[in-house]
Write a protein that holds these residues in place. Structure first.
Motif, PDB file in Angstrom:
ATOM      1  N   GLY A  46      -2.561  -1.637   9.505  1.00  0.00           N
ATOM      2  CA  GLY A  46      -3.457  -2.734   9.171  1.00  0.00           C
ATOM      3  C   GLY A  46      -2.974  -3.524   7.966  1.00  0.00           C
ATOM      4  N   ARG A  47      -3.795  -4.451   7.569  1.00  0.00           N
ATOM      5  CA  ARG A  47      -3.475  -5.272   6.398  1.00  0.00           C
ATOM      6  C   ARG A  47      -3.490  -4.423   5.133  1.00  0.00           C
ATOM      7  NH1 ARG A  47      -6.376  -8.166   2.622  1.00  0.00           N
ATOM      8  NH2 ARG A  47      -8.350  -7.472   3.548  1.00  0.00           N
ATOM      9  N   VAL A  48      -2.517  -4.628   4.276  1.00  0.00           N
ATOM     10  CA  VAL A  48      -2.452  -3.883   3.015  1.00  0.00           C
ATOM     11  C   VAL A  48      -3.505  -4.442   2.065  1.00  0.00           C
ATOM     12  CG1 VAL A  48      -1.004  -3.230   1.069  1.00  0.00           C
ATOM     13  CG2 VAL A  48       0.005  -3.439   3.343  1.00  0.00           C
ATOM     14  N   LYS A  49      -4.397  -3.576   1.616  1.00  0.00           N
ATOM     15  CA  LYS A  49      -5.500  -4.016   0.767  1.00  0.00           C
ATOM     16  C   LYS A  49      -5.131  -3.919  -0.715  1.00  0.00           C
ATOM     17  CE  LYS A  49      -8.966  -2.523   4.144  1.00  0.00           C
ATOM     18  NZ  LYS A  49     -10.146  -1.661   4.392  1.00  0.00           N
ATOM     19  N   SER A  50      -5.864  -4.642  -1.519  1.00  0.00           N
ATOM     20  CA  SER A  50      -5.684  -4.569  -2.973  1.00  0.00           C
ATOM     21  C   SER A  50      -6.771  -3.673  -3.560  1.00  0.00           C
ATOM     22  CB  SER A  50      -5.769  -5.962  -3.596  1.00  0.00           C
ATOM     23  OG  SER A  50      -4.695  -6.758  -3.148  1.00  0.00           O
ATOM     24  N   GLY A  51      -6.455  -3.045  -4.670  1.00  0.00           N
ATOM     25  CA  GLY A  51      -7.426  -2.194  -5.324  1.00  0.00           C
ATOM     26  C   GLY A  51      -8.300  -2.967  -6.294  1.00  0.00           C
ATOM     27  N   THR A  66      -6.198  -3.467 -10.509  1.00  0.00           N
ATOM     28  CA  THR A  66      -4.811  -3.848 -10.229  1.00  0.00           C
ATOM     29  C   THR A  66      -4.118  -4.514 -11.411  1.00  0.00           C
ATOM     30  OG1 THR A  66      -5.556  -5.964  -9.311  1.00  0.00           O
ATOM     31  CG2 THR A  66      -5.289  -4.136  -7.765  1.00  0.00           C
ATOM     32  N   ASP A  76      -7.984   3.572  -8.078  1.00  0.00           N
ATOM     33  CA  ASP A  76      -9.381   3.212  -8.331  1.00  0.00           C
ATOM     34  C   ASP A  76     -10.219   4.469  -8.569  1.00  0.00           C
ATOM     35  OD1 ASP A  76      -8.672   0.585  -7.938  1.00  0.00           O
ATOM     36  OD2 ASP A  76      -9.556   0.426  -5.939  1.00  0.00           O
ATOM     37  N   LYS A  83      -1.800   2.945  -1.176  1.00  0.00           N
ATOM     38  CA  LYS A  83      -3.104   3.590  -1.356  1.00  0.00           C
ATOM     39  C   LYS A  83      -3.712   3.204  -2.708  1.00  0.00           C
ATOM     40  CE  LYS A  83      -2.671   6.226   2.388  1.00  0.00           C
ATOM     41  NZ  LYS A  83      -3.592   6.173   3.545  1.00  0.00           N
ATOM     42  N   ARG A 135       5.141  -4.922  -1.150  1.00  0.00           N
ATOM     43  CA  ARG A 135       4.002  -5.557  -0.478  1.00  0.00           C
ATOM     44  C   ARG A 135       4.485  -6.674   0.462  1.00  0.00           C
ATOM     45  NH1 ARG A 135      -1.380  -5.533  -1.465  1.00  0.00           N
ATOM     46  NH2 ARG A 135      -1.065  -4.349  -3.382  1.00  0.00           N
ATOM     47  N   ASN A 156      -6.626   2.707  -3.495  1.00  0.00           N
ATOM     48  CA  ASN A 156      -7.884   3.424  -3.703  1.00  0.00           C
ATOM     49  C   ASN A 156      -7.705   4.684  -4.537  1.00  0.00           C
ATOM     50  OD1 ASN A 156      -6.581   3.618  -0.942  1.00  0.00           O
ATOM     51  ND2 ASN A 156      -7.630   5.587  -0.994  1.00  0.00           N
TER      52      ASN A 156
END
Length: 452
Positions: free
Chosen positions: A164-169, A172, A204, A199, A130, A201
């Motif tokens: 893009g920005r790395v998102k959090s699930g 986690t 999730d 990924k 990350r 998601n």
């Protein structure tokens, strides 16, 4: 195939196993027709049959590891040859053993070794990965220049990085996510390393879907990489250390109650975890524990297909091209289950021509062999385009990253989660109105029409 190993060599259990594998090969050549690198290069040495012969000569001392290495480096470890082979040659374990010998007995060029060390130091560790992605934007302007230079491997790595920005699930943290449906059991979920960051998601969706079919989902504390990435780079000791850590964690989870399965939603990881029993077969301290873990390991589609699932919330005319990853169809031999689950969930599944040919992802292959990986990607995308899908589904994050671009592509479990009441996957928002709700119990046909 005739071999000429000494009695002293055959006292080594690994060499004895290699001898048995080599002797099964009758040099028939059926594997050549399904080998991606042979189809592209036309070089016998870059076919399974040729590599098997090269490995034999190396083990017999008639060829050096340095001579064999380039041809094994070009091998995708897709194992399509094993599906094709009429003699049951275990190319997988033979090539793993050969890679280990090559890595421990010969030196790579400094730049090549540095890249490999970098990948092994970052990709299996979510926090490090990350952080690395956080700095990618600084190098993106130089991506095309790097691809055309001697640093094309770095350029290939940048090509695969998210823009893009790395998102959090949502899920986690280590926890047990309890089902609100009638409880049927308890499963452990391997959260993975690369997928957890790229990924989130997917995990999730997996948790929601497993909850929906009645299972509590355990997300274990301190669980790490399965070891697949390092194992296929020939670093068996590193891979076994990672595997041992997970085996111990999953063994401890037994103390909290029965475990129905260790569910895995990245097919490359699943193929490796299912092989832990072989990896630790000669380890007195871990052989039994590894067999237990391997026996419980199930791909999420494999596990769900063996359970009764209620009707989806709707039906659709959405055409799904199912991309069966190599580690799923050739490594795990899980073939029909994902397709049938998608059909049962209301989707139309269309088959991709040349479905047995690798897309070029193959773990770190698309970074270490970018030219060949690009050719395979283009070949796969052309095959997908020929069936005109609305969306592509795969059970492996590597395929999803490799094929992203021309078509919306999601994980199989994201579609299943959506079909059974979860959110519409972000890439498919334009298809959201193509699901027609099914009538629930007590609703009339008139109500169904109104909903449509």
């Amino acid at each position: 195939m005739e071999t000429n190993f000494t009695l002293a060599q055959l006292r080594d259990p690994r060499m004895k196993e290699a001898d048995a594998i080599l002797r099964k090969c009758v040099h028939c050549g059926f594997c050549i027709a399904t080998c991606p690198t042979y189809l592209m290069l036309g070089d016998e040495r870059d076919s399974p049959r040729g590599r098997i012969y090269l490995i034999k000569t190396m083990l017999e001392g008639k060829a050096t590891p340095k001579q064999v290495r380039p041809h094994l480096d070009r091998c995708l470890s897709c194992y399509s040859c094993m599906t094709t082979c009429p003699s049951g040659v275990d190319y997988r374990h033979l090539s793993d053993y050969a890679r280990q010998i090559i890595e421990t007995s010969s030196r790579r060029a400094p730049a090549d070794e540095a890249i490999r060390k970098l990948l092994r130091a970052i990709l299996p560790y979510p926090k490090r990965f990350r952080m690395a992605l956080g700095g990618v934007f600084l190098a993106l302007p130089f991506r095309r220049l790097l691809i055309r230079s001697r640093f094309k491997t770095i350029g290939a790595m940048l090509n695969l990085a998210p823009r893009g920005r790395v998102k959090s699930g949502v899920y986690t943290q280590a926890a047990t996510v309890k089902t609100e449906k009638p409880r049927r059991g308890r499963v452990l979920l391997l959260r993975g390393c690369v997928q957890r960051v790229l990924k989130p998601n997917i995990n999730d969706s997996t948790v929601r879907f497993l909850n929906h079919i009645g299972y509590d989902v355990v997300l274990s504390e301190n669980e790490g990489c399965c070891g697949s990435l390092t194992l296929h780079m020939g670093k068996e000791a590193e891979a076994k250390a990672m595997a041992k850590a997970n085996i111990d964690i999953w063994q401890d989870a037994r103390e909290s109650g029965p475990i129905d399965a260790i569910v895995i939603n990245a097919s490359g990881c699943g193929s490796t975890v299912k092989d832990y029993a072989h990896l630790f077969a000669d380890d007195p301290a871990y052989a039994e524990k590894a067999r237990y873990v391997s026996s419980l390991a199930k791909d999420v589609s494999e596990f769900a297909a063996s359970r009764k699932i209620d009707a989806p919330v709707g039906w659709s005319d959405i055409r799904v091209a199912y991309q069966s990853s190599c580690s799923m169809q050739h490594g795990q031999r899980v073939i029909e289950e994902p397709r049938q689950l998608l059909r049962n969930a209301g989707f139309t599944v269309v088959e991709i021509p040349e479905g047995h040919i690798c897309c070029g992802s193959a773990g770190t292959y698309n970074m270490l062999q970018p030219d060949l990986a690009k050719q395979l990607r283009e070949r796969k995308l052309q095959a997908i385009a020929s069936v005109k899908p609305d969306v592509v589904a795969s059970g492996n994050v590597g395929c999803i990253s490799q094929l992203s671009g021309p078509f919306p592509i999601v994980h199989t479990v994201e579609l299943l989660d959506w079909a059974y009441g979860g959110p519409c996957p972000a890439p498919l928002k334009h298809l959201e109105d193509r699901i027609r709700p099914l009538p629930r119990e007590g609703e009339s046909a008139e109500t169904e029409g109104a909903l449509a």
